[in-house]
Enzyme design. Sequence first.
Site, short mmCIF file in Angstrom:
data_model
loop_
_atom_site.label_atom_id
_atom_site.label_comp_id
_atom_site.label_asym_id
_atom_site.label_seq_id
_atom_site.Cartn_x
_atom_site.Cartn_y
_atom_site.Cartn_z
N TYR B 21 -11.47 -12.38 1.98
CA TYR B 21 -10.84 -11.68 3.03
C TYR B 21 -11.54 -10.96 4.08
CZ TYR B 21 -7.69 -8.00 4.84
OH TYR B 21 -6.65 -7.39 5.61
N TYR B 175 0.97 -7.32 -4.60
CA TYR B 175 -0.24 -6.76 -4.38
C TYR B 175 -0.30 -5.56 -4.12
CZ TYR B 175 -4.86 -5.83 -2.86
OH TYR B 175 -6.05 -4.85 -2.65
N HIS B 176 0.40 -4.94 -2.90
CA HIS B 176 0.20 -3.67 -2.82
C HIS B 176 1.13 -2.73 -3.15
CE1 HIS B 176 -0.56 -6.51 0.50
NE2 HIS B 176 -1.40 -5.60 1.02
N LYS B 542 -1.95 11.55 8.55
CA LYS B 542 -2.87 10.30 8.59
C LYS B 542 -3.10 9.93 10.12
CE LYS B 542 -3.06 6.74 5.94
NZ LYS B 542 -4.34 6.77 5.74
N ASP B 546 -4.18 3.39 10.37
CA ASP B 546 -4.08 3.12 9.00
C ASP B 546 -2.97 3.46 8.28
OD1 ASP B 546 -5.02 2.79 6.54
OD2 ASP B 546 -6.03 4.65 6.42
N HIS B 548 -2.39 3.08 4.75
CA HIS B 548 -2.71 3.26 3.63
C HIS B 548 -2.27 4.84 3.21
CE1 HIS B 548 -4.65 -0.38 4.16
NE2 HIS B 548 -4.16 -0.74 2.78
#
Lengths: 318, 682
Positions: B21, B175-176, B542, B546, B548
């Site tokens: 990646y 995945y996430h 945040k 981003d 996350h």
Amino acid sequence: MSEEGAALGTRLRERDLSAAPAALNLLESIAPEDLREATALLAEVSPAALGGEAPAHVIGITGPPGAGKSTLLSSLLHAWRAGGMTVAVLAVDPSSRRSGGSLLGDRARIEFDPADRGVLIRSTAAGDRLGGLARATRAAAEALAAAFDIVVVETVGVGQAETDIADLADTVAVVVQPGSGDVLQFLKAGIMEIPDVLVVTKSDLGEIALRTRRDLSAALRSLGAAGTKVVAVSSLSPPSGIEELLTALSEHRAGLDLPSRRLRARREGALVELAREDGERAVRALGGRPGALAVLERQPAGLGSDALARALREELRS
Amino acid sequence: MSSEHDPRLAERDRPWMMRTYAGHSTAKASNELYRRNLEKGQTGLSVAFDLPTQTGYDPDDELARGEVGKVGVPISHRGDMSALMDGIPLGEMNTSMTINATAAWLLALYIVAAEEQGVSEEQLQGTTQNDIIKEFLARGTYAFPPAPSMRLIADMIAYTVEHVPKWNPINICSYHLQEAGATPVQEIAYAMSNAIAVLDGVRERVGDRGPDIMEQVFGRISFFVNAGVRFVEEHAKLRAMSILWEEIGRERYGVSDARHLRFRYGVQVNSLGLTEAQPENNVQRIVLEALAVTLGRDARARAIQLPAWNEALGLPRPWDQQWSLRIQQVLAFETDILEYPDIFEGSKVMDALVAELLDGARSEMAVVAEHGGAVQAVPYMKAALVDSHRERIRRIESGEQIVVGQNRFQESESSPLTEDAEGGILVVDPKVEAEQAAEVARWRSERDQGAVDDALARLAAVAGDPASQDNLMEPTIAAARAGATTGEWARTLREVFGSYRAPTGVGEASAAPADADLEELRAQVSQLQEKLGRRPKILVGKPGLDGHSNGAEQIAVRARDSGMDVVYEGIRLTPSQIAASALQEGVHVIGLSILSGSHRELIPAVIAALQDAGVQAPVVVGGIIPDQDVAALRSAGVAAVYTPKDFDITRIMRDIVALVGEGSERPAVAVASANAAGNGSA
């Protein structure tokens, strides 16, 4: 508190919006020195000090979670600001936790321009308090009504919060989503006070939204409340119904005898305040509701609800 | 032993596709990196885009500030895509793109770049991630509301099945979900529910085009999964997924061809479990996690990319990524795992594990179905993930779950791996942002503006009609060809589709079970409340692009559980938004979380905005903050900095309570990440 209550109150009276955050900090505080300053602040924005009723249109917006209140508020904010009106939103979160803490997520759901000084959003937690409002909400609404053009008090719930909101707002709008039969049942059963405006959201859903609107209108007619407007709105682009809602809200306000509604609201507010803070026993000691109202009616009409509540406590002590 | 009992395969299996990646700074720099990686034996590309590209903004947009070229490569137009793929034969390459909200656009640019190489679209092979539900749930790089996002996805799938038949138009990502705290059962159930929502959406759009269409569509759906260090159970999870997938294909979509029913997945192994403390231990973790997805032949990954050992520290360098590629190569070429049939066939333990996961996943899928399917169930799933993540953190805090080097065996010699000036990570040149901003402005000035305007008007017209039978890919490809930019494409659609904020999940998260630590903290919060006159109020948010948000959410939930009022603002905030909120809400402290490496630009900008607004509240910062940046943040006015090694959130809360208590006088700012901020990459 560094800034004195009276100075903050004066600034609000002069419609200085930048005084609002500090004023709210003060009004929410229960530190003894802050309570004194808060009294001074509220005196400066009372009808007596203002020489009449506060200029804002105080609007209560309430409804169950997920009904679309935040989205609706975003559209209303946009329309009000486009018309040059300044707006304060007091968002009350109903969550009550054993820890006492709360997550105030509403602000993130309301869209507005953060650089716009004409909008203020303040989130508070109702905590354990009954009635759907936070301790300081009433005082905050009275104070901000001196400075802003529109003050919105947003609460969550159906059948619980409207009573307290009705004692504080000029106009109460209940927001429901299509297909929510509970509001209909609450209305018919008389559990819920009849709002001034009913808003059906998500009108883009079509038939189900139309049916909800029809059912609500029919229920209101059968309750003899045909004057309550039912407005359907959609926030999907292009948004629809917002103009109609704005008209319904301002028509309701224009049709009010504002001084008497506000006077009644302040007296009811003082009574609720006493009952919430000192308990029902205190109300009974004044001879119940009639006795307490009699005390309130002896007070000057220009006092804020905070001063009226103090008058009740003084009566108790005497 | 006779040959019929030979346990080996007649022929050794071919290895899976090996990727890294990668992408950073500029298209040109990333192209050089890709070519070097291919020379080292990498067999496919995995493109990391920067956050502005992922969320649909050009490098000169205000929201792109601090993020250009950071977590990936900025791609604004077909010129950038051509530069990125320069010298790489697109007719032969297999390219995976981690791109979601803007997937249709990046695929269009890729198709146009291939045209320029003389390669037609039907030859193209690769994958666009394109899984928007998990963006709402876990990763945050969404751009449009759910309904139009699903329409874009359905159109892309319909387009590729017809015109780009070797392309995997969507990678359903579990995945996430694991990065966001999902248990194996949740990971399986939510991924499958998500796939069902996508397939139902496509069926609605193209189901009338003959009986074969869903057969083909089903065969093009692939998955992108995660594997944690509990690698036996993780392997069982993949076997369970392949059984469920086949079942869904047969029963729900009437698929009968065995090739189309096969569960195909790529993998990036777990980043959440990688530690900042003693980061060299992450190498062992990555190796074991790679075993989870390679050991059993019946559920082996088709493509693998491994994280780098130093992800929790900052952006990995080419050398760090090479190390991860070499792990794959040792596994594939030195070990014997590719020489056998499925080694777990007939294993009672494995079968029982699989059965247990299947049971759990089926009942959780039923709950999602009761909510009306995955799109409608986003708030439910989000809240469930926040709860699971909180439980995970609690186990680590209490020591029930051992993390070597972090909550046990913390004693360590100093590491020679992190001794260089930058602390063993990649630092993107701050000049990149200005250069890219100038470059995109130059591109706009040199193209045929009339052609771009026409193409975007056509895009808006198709998008504006929800009943339109026209596929959105066609005007998208036309706009790419005309030279439109990423920001222009996304803005056109935002204007038609509207914008959206995903649910945060924190409002619904249940309260933590009270333990002694938390009770003590609550007492401290009460004392502070006495002192302040009001309940302590914290703003958590945040800044930047981003998405996350797992860490910020955990901080918010814990602050609430400790008795504070929490204004949780979620992701993608500008400095002026944070300042306005802090002022209006009258907060006592501000907690900011950043994982994208943009803290050097964004945190000082937030502090300046707070000062302009006259906010005195201290600021704390959390996230992936390299040690060498901490001093700069402190001198900019940050009161405290927390990184993944600060895994004890209750301790962070105690710090914050003390900070607010000591300083109604003292202005400061703290940014909190903690392990709660997660180490999530991808």
